[in-house]
Enzyme design. Sequence first.
Site, PDB file in Angstrom:
ATOM      1  N   SER A  16      29.852  -5.465  14.268  1.00  0.00           N
ATOM      2  CA  SER A  16      29.197  -5.506  15.573  1.00  0.00           C
ATOM      3  C   SER A  16      28.571  -6.862  15.872  1.00  0.00           C
ATOM      4  CB  SER A  16      28.092  -4.434  15.655  1.00  0.00           C
ATOM      5  OG  SER A  16      28.627  -3.145  15.559  1.00  0.00           O
ATOM      6  N   GLY A  18      27.477 -11.065  13.912  1.00  0.00           N
ATOM      7  CA  GLY A  18      27.478 -11.983  12.780  1.00  0.00           C
ATOM      8  C   GLY A  18      28.843 -12.351  12.250  1.00  0.00           C
ATOM      9  N   ILE A  19      28.938 -12.432  10.935  1.00  0.00           N
ATOM     10  CA  ILE A  19      30.166 -12.882  10.285  1.00  0.00           C
ATOM     11  C   ILE A  19      31.321 -11.939  10.579  1.00  0.00           C
ATOM     12  CG2 ILE A  19      31.277 -13.254   8.046  1.00  0.00           C
ATOM     13  CD1 ILE A  19      28.521 -14.229   7.019  1.00  0.00           C
ATOM     14  N   LYS A  39      27.953   1.205  13.106  1.00  0.00           N
ATOM     15  CA  LYS A  39      26.950   2.178  13.526  1.00  0.00           C
ATOM     16  C   LYS A  39      26.325   1.863  14.880  1.00  0.00           C
ATOM     17  CE  LYS A  39      24.078   1.867  10.196  1.00  0.00           C
ATOM     18  NZ  LYS A  39      22.844   2.178   9.432  1.00  0.00           N
ATOM     19  N   ASP A  71      29.239   5.690  10.282  1.00  0.00           N
ATOM     20  CA  ASP A  71      28.561   5.110   9.128  1.00  0.00           C
ATOM     21  C   ASP A  71      29.513   5.119   7.940  1.00  0.00           C
ATOM     22  OD1 ASP A  71      26.868   4.508   6.971  1.00  0.00           O
ATOM     23  OD2 ASP A  71      25.174   5.544   7.893  1.00  0.00           O
ATOM     24  N   TYR A 165      19.857  -6.114  -5.462  1.00  0.00           N
ATOM     25  CA  TYR A 165      20.834  -6.626  -4.497  1.00  0.00           C
ATOM     26  C   TYR A 165      21.967  -7.348  -5.204  1.00  0.00           C
ATOM     27  CZ  TYR A 165      22.804  -9.300  -0.602  1.00  0.00           C
ATOM     28  OH  TYR A 165      23.657  -9.863   0.332  1.00  0.00           O
TER      29      TYR A 165
END
Length: 277
Positions: A16, A18-19, A39, A71, A165
């Site tokens: 949706s 950005g990259i 989403k 999702d 992360y």
Amino acid sequence: MTGRLAGATLLMSGGSRGIGLAIAVAAAREGANIALVAKTVVPDPRIPGTIGAAAAAIEEAGGRALPIAGDVRNQATVEDAVQQCVAAFGGIDIVVNNASAINLGRFGDVAPMRFDLMLDVNVRGTFALTSAALPYLHESPRAQVMTLSPPLNLNRYWLGAHAPYTMSKYAMSLLTLGLAEQERGRIAAYCLWPQTLIATAAVRNVVGGDAGVQRSRTPQIMADAAVVLFTSDAAMTTGTCHIDAEVLRTTGRTDLSSYATSGSEENLQLDLFLDAW
């Protein structure tokens, strides 16, 4: 349709903004059909971009878009997305595992719920989408899986900085490299990671704030590198974690200053998981 990806169908998680959106639009300019599983349907003031706006940008770039609201953590959504993509475009040639959740906290800082989110989106999402698309990738003569995840740098610094992360992103890379070996000769599977910070909402809101954005490159560098990989010899790309700037330099690009948000490469900041230029 014309272009280096004319007739190819790309299925992407996220996209949706950005990259992911930059890669989708760049592939559309080369003639690809793009199916997005994302989403964001209603605009969020904190993070610009919706799946509808992304579809409009893809079609404006010359591609055909299939926005699928859902999702990637939901197995039924993933399986339905694959079937919708095949019904609309006749198959799947490229899977892009782009959806990702980020939290740079350390032990004691990351709530179990947030840790679960990273595992579900980053690791399980990559596994689920790739697995569901696998039968159709086997039917494609140009089958590829690109995952936006880093090289496996076992410098202990990255584990100490944010082990939860780090583990989730490395797991994405391990899954992709494992697929490359499993499917060698049939599916090219590889990772792509930015050399520097990229000016996205995640960098602004989580990694570096406005100062981080000023030390970033634009998402277009990842998009241009992705198109190079999509159109390269699979034997040369598969089983590797690629860095965007290095990919472009293989094409003869040495001046990358046009991608710098500040117009200069002097103060760019290395991205996470990279120790040196």
